[in-house]
Scaffold this motif. Sequence first.
Motif, PDB file in Angstrom:
ATOM      1  N   UNK A  69       0.831  -1.207   0.000  1.00  0.00           N
ATOM      2  CA  UNK A  69       0.000   0.000   0.000  1.00  0.00           C
ATOM      3  C   UNK A  69       0.869   1.262   0.000  1.00  0.00           C
ATOM      4  N   UNK A  70       2.004   1.211   0.707  1.00  0.00           N
ATOM      5  CA  UNK A  70       2.893   2.380   0.754  1.00  0.00           C
ATOM      6  C   UNK A  70       3.484   2.650  -0.633  1.00  0.00           C
ATOM      7  N   UNK A  71       3.807   1.568  -1.347  1.00  0.00           N
ATOM      8  CA  UNK A  71       4.337   1.747  -2.707  1.00  0.00           C
ATOM      9  C   UNK A  71       3.319   2.511  -3.545  1.00  0.00           C
ATOM     10  N   UNK A  72       2.033   2.106  -3.461  1.00  0.00           N
ATOM     11  CA  UNK A  72       0.989   2.758  -4.261  1.00  0.00           C
ATOM     12  C   UNK A  72       0.690   4.160  -3.744  1.00  0.00           C
ATOM     13  N   UNK A  73       0.620   4.296  -2.436  1.00  0.00           N
ATOM     14  CA  UNK A  73       0.344   5.598  -1.809  1.00  0.00           C
ATOM     15  C   UNK A  73       1.402   6.618  -2.225  1.00  0.00           C
ATOM     16  N   UNK A  74       2.649   6.142  -2.310  1.00  0.00           N
ATOM     17  CA  UNK A  74       3.752   7.035  -2.665  1.00  0.00           C
ATOM     18  C   UNK A  74       3.932   7.202  -4.168  1.00  0.00           C
ATOM     19  N   UNK A  77       5.350   1.425  -8.069  1.00  0.00           N
ATOM     20  CA  UNK A  77       4.823   0.187  -8.659  1.00  0.00           C
ATOM     21  C   UNK A  77       5.460  -0.977  -7.900  1.00  0.00           C
ATOM     22  N   UNK A  78       4.643  -1.935  -7.496  1.00  0.00           N
ATOM     23  CA  UNK A  78       5.148  -3.033  -6.669  1.00  0.00           C
ATOM     24  C   UNK A  78       5.706  -4.163  -7.539  1.00  0.00           C
ATOM     25  N   UNK A  79       6.886  -4.625  -7.158  1.00  0.00           N
ATOM     26  CA  UNK A  79       7.449  -5.841  -7.768  1.00  0.00           C
ATOM     27  C   UNK A  79       7.631  -6.869  -6.652  1.00  0.00           C
ATOM     28  N   UNK A  80       6.646  -7.743  -6.463  1.00  0.00           N
ATOM     29  CA  UNK A  80       6.742  -8.725  -5.383  1.00  0.00           C
ATOM     30  C   UNK A  80       7.563  -9.924  -5.867  1.00  0.00           C
ATOM     31  N   UNK A  81       8.696 -10.149  -5.222  1.00  0.00           N
ATOM     32  CA  UNK A  81       9.655 -11.137  -5.729  1.00  0.00           C
ATOM     33  C   UNK A  81       9.289 -12.547  -5.253  1.00  0.00           C
ATOM     34  N   UNK A  82       9.442 -13.486  -6.159  1.00  0.00           N
ATOM     35  CA  UNK A  82       9.175 -14.894  -5.867  1.00  0.00           C
ATOM     36  C   UNK A  82      10.158 -15.381  -4.803  1.00  0.00           C
ATOM     37  N   UNK A  83       9.623 -15.828  -3.664  1.00  0.00           N
ATOM     38  CA  UNK A  83      10.511 -16.190  -2.545  1.00  0.00           C
ATOM     39  C   UNK A  83      11.189 -17.533  -2.764  1.00  0.00           C
ATOM     40  N   UNK A 159      -2.704   3.513 -14.827  1.00  0.00           N
ATOM     41  CA  UNK A 159      -1.335   3.549 -14.301  1.00  0.00           C
ATOM     42  C   UNK A 159      -0.932   2.156 -13.818  1.00  0.00           C
ATOM     43  N   UNK A 160       0.315   1.820 -14.071  1.00  0.00           N
ATOM     44  CA  UNK A 160       0.841   0.518 -13.666  1.00  0.00           C
ATOM     45  C   UNK A 160       0.852   0.406 -12.140  1.00  0.00           C
ATOM     46  N   UNK A 161       0.405  -0.738 -11.617  1.00  0.00           N
ATOM     47  CA  UNK A 161       0.381  -0.955 -10.165  1.00  0.00           C
ATOM     48  C   UNK A 161       1.383  -2.023  -9.743  1.00  0.00           C
ATOM     49  N   UNK A 162       1.555  -3.032 -10.585  1.00  0.00           N
ATOM     50  CA  UNK A 162       2.330  -4.186 -10.157  1.00  0.00           C
ATOM     51  C   UNK A 162       3.009  -4.837 -11.358  1.00  0.00           C
ATOM     52  N   UNK A 163       4.186  -5.400 -11.121  1.00  0.00           N
ATOM     53  CA  UNK A 163       4.839  -6.268 -12.111  1.00  0.00           C
ATOM     54  C   UNK A 163       5.123  -7.578 -11.394  1.00  0.00           C
TER      55      UNK A 163
END
Lengths: 517, 517
Positions: A69-74, A77-83, A159-163
């Motif tokens: 949420x902070x990424x979007x609020x600021x 764009x979020x890049x959530x990495x595969x753990x 707008x791009x939100x996530x990759x």
Amino acid sequence: MYLTRTLHRSLQQQPDQIVTIFRGRQRTYREFCGRVARLAGALQALGMQRGDRVGILALNSDRYLEYAMAAWWGGGVLNPVNVRWSVPEVVFSMDDCDTGILVIDDQFLPMAEGIRGTAKRAPVLIHAGDGDAPAGMHSYERLIAESAPVPDARRGGDDLAIVMYTGGTTGFPKGVMQTHGSLWCGCLQRMADTPPLRGGRVLHTNPFFHIAAMVRVLNQFLAGEVHVIMPSFEPREMLETIERERINELALVPTMIQLLINHPDLAKRDLGSVRRLGYGASAISAAVLEQTMEKLPGVDFSHSYGMTESMIVTTNPPENHSPAARAKGLHLSAGRAGIGIDVKIVDADGNEVPRGTVGEILVRSAGVTPGYWNRPEETAKALRDGWLHTGDGAYMNEQGYIFIVDRIKDMIVSGGENVYSAEVENVIGRHPAVASSAVIGVPHEQWGEAVHAVIVLKSGMQASENEIREHCRAHIAGYKCPKTVEFRQSLPLSGAGKILKRDLRAPHWEGKSRAVN
Amino acid sequence: MYLTRTLHRSLQQQPDQIVTIFRGRQRTYREFCGRVARLAGALQALGMQRGDRVGILALNSDRYLEYAMAAWWGGGVLNPVNVRWSVPEVVFSMDDCDTGILVIDDQFLPMAEGIRGTAKRAPVLIHAGDGDAPAGMHSYERLIAESAPVPDARRGGDDLAIVMYTGGTTGFPKGVMQTHGSLWCGCLQRMADTPPLRGGRVLHTNPFFHIAAMVRVLNQFLAGEVHVIMPSFEPREMLETIERERINELALVPTMIQLLINHPDLAKRDLGSVRRLGYGASAISAAVLEQTMEKLPGVDFSHSYGMTESMIVTTNPPENHSPAARAKGLHLSAGRAGIGIDVKIVDADGNEVPRGTVGEILVRSAGVTPGYWNRPEETAKALRDGWLHTGDGAYMNEQGYIFIVDRIKDMIVSGGENVYSAEVENVIGRHPAVASSAVIGVPHEQWGEAVHAVIVLKSGMQASENEIREHCRAHIAGYKCPKTVEFRQSLPLSGAGKILKRDLRAPHWEGKSRAVN
């Protein structure tokens, strides 16, 4: 349509309601939003500009959701990495979409140096933990404590939100883009179809870097309900958490369901609060379904089918899990098109096939990705005339229910994870003794499918099954490595010189009604 | 996001399910879609091009919904004409947005010549009836019978779908535009909030030219459920239809609810199928609510607030209608912001006011109109920084529930004190002899404006002007009590069932330059 809108609404209506519960730590919407606005300020101070990618390599936690949420609020764009990835895989994806900031938790600290040392642009590292941050890293909690809140940047719509990175048929992972609008519409469509439970207490066990978990997360934010979060799937802790937090909604893959219902603690725990169990990634067997229904009476089962590129496409509703429906095999369906979603089954020429005939599943909806990050060619291949080509083979019955029978693209689904054969074959091919290889999925009781490698060695050279496995493990995530290896003199080839994987697969799937699990 | 997508989905999944029931005439989705595709072809043959406006002046019927879908299927834009208007008003709106084709039913045939004779561009007229078409008109049924089906034009997203003219509270009617995307999103948001009933059988009694009815229509198409349609509100037929068609969902305005529950047939009919009653246009009095709940036990009441420009904005859920909630006055709220909707209350400078303070309601959502047809000035006035200025005055409580106190322009200022009509009407409504009332400001030498009440008594009951005044004085401050009281047989109602205060005020303000003092 901007994802942080969900927070503003909850702040207006229910600031003191709990939003996240993580191992006993609770935050209200007021606290959560306060932290988000401060963390967004910190990210901006660390250099995040509008549209910049910021990453996270961490197990599930309340901080993961704050950070998203902070990424979007600021404005980011979020890049959530595969753990489950190795350092080279993580670095590949971060380089690919130029991720400048990375949150990393204790679990993945051992990878930090490798990432910093090999990434094209060494990322700013933020340590999401409770103690002091390691040298050269920022402390997540300190950033929040010391930053002033900033106003919501309100990026939204197109707008791009996530990759999100998925394995690639070309051997390299590709970044699936989703915009604020596509995530928003995909979730709304889902909610119109499967309304959120009032007072819903969802237990998140699937990793947040997956679209399936992310959809649940966003749905729960849209509905303004509670997220109960576990770092990762662990049946004992899960059973205990369901009882303690009175969880009413679960999302699992069939592999997890099996582990859960066979766990010795099952009988000791009160699971009476559970009302819904959504499962995905593969169909569920009648045996597991029956066993689960017996042990969790009164729970509604539903199966959702979708992918990172499309979000949720079809849902097989609870009524198709009843004994009468099971007798007709309806529980094996992946469901039918949800509200707002076009689905059709086409032949190789793109023409719709008659009901009952197998073809490729095509999808069109506001929740479909606009494309792959910086991959115009692969985008053009996947998205034609607005239709996403899923690569999954299925037929449709008269009521519009689809039954997935094969996979047109070369991919294995093992324990809910997609494994692209090409990626594994690339790594195997780098072993000095290997002449050629073919990687296929074979049936596996626990994982649905297991990765199986068929290898032709160079003449006069040797390699053991174990050597191949260890070679793979040094380069790619464990779930992608072959569980079994078979050596042959040659591979069956088509007239065009293509490896005939169907022939390789056939003996393993003999006697099964489908060629995928 | 295109509105005909709802038809394609139902065709794929449930072609033989009933979609419309109109006075015993039933159509399946297959039949309905076949007629739509043919009618779309006919409209194109009659000259409708992509984006052209086509109108309908008719009471509710199954044909109304076919025609709406055919307009979209063929690439057109629907202009649903207000059935309460005179010829000059109809012609004004058709001229305004250049409507080239008009469907007209038997009820409005007497207006046909007037429309054709005075419109800037004489419209092509289609007679929606069962017999032969009058001379110079096309027959609706014949067009369908003789036309070939055309493919769906698939206009969608930001393409204009509808122009709806709103009443002349500010002078000339203006055409509110809604796109495929805004209608789609507005409906999805609504459905995520208030999920459609499975097996939902909605009875449409409100006129389709009104947004409230159109939202219900589209929701029902999205959900793939059944429309039961009545030409217009008529309590006896309505009671009979509920029983015969096992209706489970109703949408009414409080005036209609009162007529329904006071109807002598009520006790004769089995209304046990009804599970939901949504009402709008105005809050409901505790007395009517109690009476209705007693007569329709087990029904969920909810109140929705919205307007043509915004679709549904807030909803007051069933739990706020319980006796405990009523004791706190929560049933008088218009509800709180739905999923995906931003609502705030601002002062004259546009600053958000503290909770409990009255200001203007502002709305921002994907369901808000992009503006008025050809009225850039009025659009700019209504839509500022993305916020729709509703002109409604309200305050918000700590839980985000809004309480509408009046149209800001309808507020009465008497002796420097603000009097909100709704408050006075609520008190008058509690008098046992009162059926309904409207409170307006009339010019007064001493006070600028004086509070004036227009009252309809329950049949067979009596009350004097003095009794009413004394009843009020017992409940509210003296300055809020009506200075004058007038008894009438009925109140003038708009198409939406709203009391037309403008009409009540007009004779009092004749010859004055303003309608407030």
